[in-house]
Design a protein around this motif. Structure first.
Motif: not given
Ligand SMILES: *[C@@H]1O[C@H](CO)[C@@H](O)[C@H](O)[C@H]1NC(C)=O
Length: 399
Positions: A372-375, A253-256, A261-274, A323-324
């Motif tokens: 750039p790197f957006q994967k 709700y805040v990211a947009s 400039p910001i680079f998000y590093v995250n596992a899509a299966y973040d173990t802590w969240q799961i 968007n960026s």
């Protein structure tokens, strides 16, 4: 005879020192005593603290400020449990700290940042550096002052040379990764206007998701964190003007509205969240998720389907950031939490790769605008390079 023995001992000492050098030595803790008079203190009223490894050579005017993680506390009872631990008191921060990965001083393991000034800010407030309540209840002596801690530490670093920064990065993992997202534009505003400033949150993209029993648990939990710590006034106003403050603790709700400039590093299966949000213990009274949480290879087909559903939700929540062009993204399908601080996930011979690129390389290329790197990775179990990361929460002290 005596001198031969001395030689042996001297050689041994040199070996030990060399070993410490390649591993990265212990980085001492600095307690910021003068912050106390500004009311910038840990939960128990002790001074905030950080570890600082000075930059050298071409890195002397470059700064990484890395915010430690460690969950949150959501009410007085819970914060009292944290108060006398290393996550609530600098008196308890006695364990040695080594800098690895993104914070490594070793050129081979961290080629783009090894000679920067590298700072690990200790987390002792329990609300991702957002709290600010003036009153202190004498009955509990709890101080909710994380936002003041953040400012006090940044001001101290500015005085120590960061006011001349050419390059600066705010980073952090887990609750510190969330703080990195929430404080990114604020950090930029505190740095000299001519500096190149960017943010690299790691495993901080906590999503607003129902748990496996269908309860909106994390939404209620964040509501309580924000209310307890008086965080609302320190959350991005572009969100709090439109939504309830508790929701503005969620990156989605805040990211947009983040302009740095910001680079998000995250596992899509973040173990802590799961583990702690999606399939948390209370949503699983019979423990049917236990083995699956330990190792994704133990999950039943139904559990895997649910976890794939979590990934779908995660990617949807992340899509608000798309968007960026200045943004970076390394969303792998490994089963991990926090990947910048540990050498094996940052940059080593068998680090996980996304689009044939290791995390440390992707972040460096993005920061220096080499490419750039957006994967976003394909879904589990498609990425064989994840295999070297056996899940072991104990090995990740930042969590
Ligand atoms: C405080 O929060 C914890 C969860 O962190 C919960 O178990 C407990 O019941 C809450 N206590 C009160 C008094 O609300």
């Amino acid at each position: 005879m005596g001198s031969a023995r001395l030689t042996i001992w001297t050689n041994l000492l040199v070996c030990v020192l060399l070993l410490l050098k390649t591993e990265g030595g212990i980085v001492p803790l600095i307690r910021l005593e003068k912050a106390v008079s500004k009311g910038a203190v840990c939960l128990d009223g002790t001074p905030p603290a950080y570890h600082f490894d000075e930059g050298s050579g071409e890195g002397v005017n470059n700064w990484i400020v890395f915010l430690e993680g460690g969950g949150w506390c959501n009410n007085v009872t819970d914060c009292l449990l944290r108060k006398d631990t290393r996550r609530g008191s600098s008196d308890q921060m006695t364990e040695p700290r080594f800098f690895n990965g993104f914070l490594s001083e070793n050129q081979k393991f961290n080629p783009d940042f090894y000679n920067w000034n590298r700072i690990l800010v200790r987390y002792c407030d329990g609300a991702s550096f957002t709290g600010d309540v003036e009153e202190v209840d004498p009955a509990t002596n709890l101080h909710f002052r994380g936002a003041r801690v953040f400012v006090a530490v940044i001001e101290e670093l500015l005085a120590k040379g960061m006011q001349n920064a050419e390059n600066a990065i705010l980073s952090g993992c887990s609750a510190g990764g969330l703080a990195t997202i929430l404080q990114c534009d604020h950090f930029k505003s505190l740095l000299p206007a001519e500096a190149k400033v960017k943010c690299v949150p790691d495993a901080g993209y906590f999503i607003n998701v129902k748990d496996t029993s269908g309860t909106q648990y994390i939404e209620e939990y964040y509501n309580e964190v924000v209310a307890t710590h008086g965080s609302a006034k320190n959350l991005p106003p572009s969100c709090t003007s439109r939504r309830s403050p508790g929701l503005c603790f969620f990156p989605q709700y805040v990211a947009s509205e983040i302009s740095t400039p910001i680079f998000y590093v995250n596992a899509a299966y973040d173990t802590w969240q799961i583990h702690n949000i999606f399939a948390r213990g209370s949503a699983d009274p019979h423990g049917i998720w236990h083995n699956c949480k330990l190792d994704i290879n133990n999950c039943s087909p139904d559990q895997l389907t649910a976890i794939q559903g979590f990934r779908t939700e995660f990617i949807k929540a992340l899509s608000v950031t798309e968007n960026s062009r200045s943004e970076g993204m390394f969303i792998d399908s490994c089963y991990v939490h926090c990947q910048t601080e540990t050498q094996e996930s940052w940059l080593s011979s068998d680090s996980p790769q996304l689009a044939n690129t290791k995390l440390g390389k992707a972040v460096g290329d993005w920061f220096y605008e080499r490419s750039p790197f957006q994967k976003i990775d394909c879904s589990f179990p498609c990425n064989p390079t994840c295999r070297n990361l056996a899940f072991d929460q104990q090995a990740h002290p930042g969590i």
